[in-house]
Design an enzyme around this catalytic site. Structure first.
Site, PDB file in Angstrom:
ATOM      1  CE  LYS A 169      67.013  -9.160 -16.345  1.00 10.30           C
ATOM      2  NZ  LYS A 169      67.476  -8.638 -17.123  1.00 10.30           N
ATOM      3  CD  GLU A 196      79.151  -4.150  -6.763  1.00 13.86           C
ATOM      4  OE1 GLU A 196      79.044  -4.125  -8.271  1.00 13.86           O
ATOM      5  OE2 GLU A 196      78.186  -2.597  -6.678  1.00 13.86           O
ATOM      6  CB  CYS A 229      77.874   0.602  -7.868  1.00 18.83           C
ATOM      7  SG  CYS A 229      78.871  -0.841  -8.735  1.00 18.83           S
ATOM      8  CD  GLU A 250      73.680   4.268  -6.835  1.00 17.79           C
ATOM      9  OE1 GLU A 250      72.501   3.082  -6.927  1.00 17.79           O
ATOM     10  OE2 GLU A 250      74.858   3.854  -7.177  1.00 17.79           O
TER      11      GLU A 250
HETATM   12  P1  ADP Z   1      67.909   0.047 -12.850  1.00 15.32           P
HETATM   13  O1  ADP Z   1      66.645   0.645 -12.458  1.00 15.32           O
HETATM   14  O2  ADP Z   1      69.290   0.820 -12.851  1.00 15.32           O
HETATM   15  O3  ADP Z   1      67.970  -0.570 -14.475  1.00 15.32           O
HETATM   16  P2  ADP Z   1      67.690  -2.232 -11.260  1.00 15.32           P
HETATM   17  O4  ADP Z   1      68.731  -2.747 -10.129  1.00 15.32           O
HETATM   18  O5  ADP Z   1      66.250  -1.942 -11.881  1.00 15.32           O
HETATM   19  O6  ADP Z   1      68.732  -1.021 -11.255  1.00 15.32           O
HETATM   20  O7  ADP Z   1      68.444  -3.281 -12.694  1.00 15.32           O
HETATM   21  C1  ADP Z   1      69.282  -4.215 -12.125  1.00 15.32           C
HETATM   22  C2  ADP Z   1      69.486  -5.614 -13.069  1.00 15.32           C
HETATM   23  O8  ADP Z   1      67.853  -6.064 -12.033  1.00 15.32           O
HETATM   24  C3  ADP Z   1      68.234  -5.392 -15.031  1.00 15.32           C
HETATM   25  O9  ADP Z   1      69.241  -7.200 -15.375  1.00 15.32           O
HETATM   26  C4  ADP Z   1      67.317  -5.645 -14.855  1.00 15.32           C
HETATM   27  O10 ADP Z   1      66.812  -5.819 -15.646  1.00 15.32           O
HETATM   28  C5  ADP Z   1      66.882  -6.293 -13.632  1.00 15.32           C
HETATM   29  N1  ADP Z   1      65.469  -6.087 -12.560  1.00 15.32           N
HETATM   30  C6  ADP Z   1      65.080  -5.227 -12.776  1.00 15.32           C
HETATM   31  N2  ADP Z   1      64.242  -5.593 -11.549  1.00 15.32           N
HETATM   32  C7  ADP Z   1      64.243  -6.963 -11.006  1.00 15.32           C
HETATM   33  C8  ADP Z   1      63.254  -8.417 -10.580  1.00 15.32           C
HETATM   34  N3  ADP Z   1      61.780  -7.651  -9.758  1.00 15.32           N
HETATM   35  N4  ADP Z   1      63.076  -9.192 -10.567  1.00 15.32           N
HETATM   36  C9  ADP Z   1      64.522  -8.966 -11.196  1.00 15.32           C
HETATM   37  N5  ADP Z   1      65.519  -8.658 -11.182  1.00 15.32           N
HETATM   38  C10 ADP Z   1      65.009  -7.803 -11.745  1.00 15.32           C
END
Ligand code: ADP
Length: 495
Positions: free
Chosen positions: A190, A265, A299, A398
């Protein structure tokens, strides 16, 4: 800082229209029919749409991955898997100009950054091709009474779910697809809702290169929908996640239902320490680009720059001068060094931190959004705050933008204490001409990677990972491939 304006370029035919999910070798829309608009961060213009998938789509992708894992793929020989990875390598390199441009359009990084990733892609795919066979059988001695033959196997764990962020999908997807193909696992990936296009195009090319149906699947969508469904799915054996700490905590909870293996990570607020004996001709551009690369959306960015007091003033002056030479603009211009931020949301976040920085510390360079021709894109100037302390918000949180916080220090011990005074432990750097300082400080910094007289270099065969709240598990290196396998012993009674 100079501003670059893009020259018109022919867009790849892939750009535009409605992109679909890859599930079991077929391209299918989200079952809900919903889509997410794709925005070019350099202009705010449309690049088409991707599928807004949910749990039904994830169910279908996991079922396809499971069927492939238990089907013909399981009988592929190591040699076949190795040849497949090398074929993917060749197909991707032939198409790399297109992939670089898709990445630049979708997430903003300049061509000057995305094109050279062909070298990295070649290296990472050759590395994983070389790791095929990590599940080799061993026949260790045993001390059992009687006549026993004991065997140790390392079979593949099964279906792997990958969730990656938007700051470098062209790099991030290999940390899932690479070890999956090397070990005989299957994967459901995803990508981030803000940057999925390069992953979708690569999946298309991988299919053309001969990856069997269901071995790799791509499901796009929002994290709370598609990401969450993948994290909690009982048909997924392992999750590889790169992203923020808060999302990681949600994923850890969601994954508990079937006790998935996890590799996380996460973020960082990495220290970069410049000692008074450092070669400033190298340390100034090195530390500055350690923050600014990819517009600070990295990161491992070395955002807390600790500078020993005798050279603090000179360092800030030279870093300010250097920052003014950086060319910011549309990434399609080959001379652009820094592109836009990924989204309006990220721009607002970074500008919010710049406001905080203006109250907490002294602005030495940058600090503004780009206007004029660039007002529709999500551009921010590379920015330096000086005279800061480590307890300030801009030194603790961050930012994920091109914002450096320069903090003076006096002694080596103080620098080490300050460097480690963060919940994160992803990376760190130091600049010195003294070998003793280099060894002592690199050992004392609590981080998965430390760079001495350089910043941000990465060899996939060495790998990287984090400690503390920057996560766990290693990406790259043999340990990474081994984490896609489980341990198994077989006892044969020959008596
Ligand atoms: P950012 O806020 O910088 O976009 P995230 O950690 O939220 O960083 O996003 C990294 C990845 O995690 C993206 O692919 C995002 O769609 C996914 N993501 C965000 N929220 C969830 C969740 N609750 N469960 C699983 N994946 C998630």
């Amino acid at each position: 800082m100079t501003v670059q304006t893009a020259k018109p370029a022919a867009l790849p035919a892939f750009i535009g229209g409605e992109k679909k999910n890859l599930i079991g070798g077929k391209w299918v829309p989200a079952s809900s029919g919903e889509t997410i608009p794709v925005i070019n961060p350099a202009t705010g213009g449309s690049l088409g749409s991707i599928a807004a998938s949910g749990s039904t789509d994830v169910d279908a992708a996991v079922a396809a991955a499971r069927a492939a894992f238990e089907g013909e793929w399981s009988s592929w020989t190591p040699d076949q898997r190795r040849k497949l990875i090398l074929k993917i390598h060749d197909v991707l390199l032939e198409n790399f100009d297109e992939l670089a441009m898709i990445e630049t359009l979708d997430m903003g990084a300049p061509l000057a950054r995305t094109k050279p990733l062909s070298g990295w892609t070649s290296q990472v795919l050759q590395f994983f091709a070389g790791q095929v066979g990590a599940g080799t059988v061993a026949a260790p001695e045993n001390s059992l009474p009687g006549d026993f033959l004991t065997l140790r196997y390392r079979p593949p764990v099964g279906v792997v779910g990958g969730i990656i962020p938007w700051n470098g999908p062209l790099i991030g997807l290999w940390w899932i697809f690479g070890p999956a193909l090397a070990t005989g696992c299957t994967a459901v990936l995803k990508p981030a809702e803000d940057a999925s296009l390069s992953v979708l195009r690569i999946a298309e090319l991988m299919t053309e290169a001969g990856v069997p149906d269901g071995v790799i699947n791509v499901v796009t969508g929002y994290g709370k929908d598609a990401g969450h469904a993948l994290a909690e799915h009982h048909g997924v054996d392992r999750i590889a996640f790169t992203g923020s700490v808060g999302t990681a905590q949600t994923i850890v909870r969601a994954s508990a239902g079937n006790l998935k293996r996890l590799q996380l990570e996460l973020g960082g607020k990495s220290p970069d320490i410049v000692f008074a004996d450092a070669d400033l001709d190298k340390a100034v551009p090195g530390a500055a680009m350690g923050v600014y690369t990819n517009s600070g959306q990295v990161c491992v960015a070395g955002t807390r720059i600790f500078v020993q007091r005798p050279i603090h003033e000179e360092f800030v002056a030279r870093m300010t001068e250097f920052t003014k030479t950086i060319r910011v603009g549309n990434g399609l211009d080959p001379d652009t060094q820094l592109g836009p931020l990924i989204s309006q949301r990220q721009l607002d976040r970074v500008l919010g931190y710049i406001d905080v920085g203006n109250k907490e510390a002294k602005l030495a360079a940058g600090g503004n959004r780009l206007g004029g021709d660039h007002a529709d894109g999500f551009y921010v100037e590379p920015t330096v705050f000086a005279g800061a302390t480590n307890d300030m918000t801009i030194a603790q949180e961050e930012i994920f933008g091109p914002v450096a916080t320069v903090i003076p220090f006096d002694t080596m011990d103080e620098a080490i204490t300050l460097a480690n005074a963060t919940p994160y432990g992803l990376a760190g750097g130091l600049w010195t001409e003294n070998l003793g300082t280099a060894h002592k400080v690199s050992q004392a910094i609590q981080a998965g990677t430390v760079w001495v007289n350089c910043y941000g270099v990465l060899d996939p065969s060495i790998g990287f990972g984090g400690t503390k709240m920057s996560g766990y598990g290693w990406k790259g290196g043999r340990e990474h491939v081994e984490s896609y396998l489980y341990d198994k012993a077989v006892y044969l009674n020959l008596g």
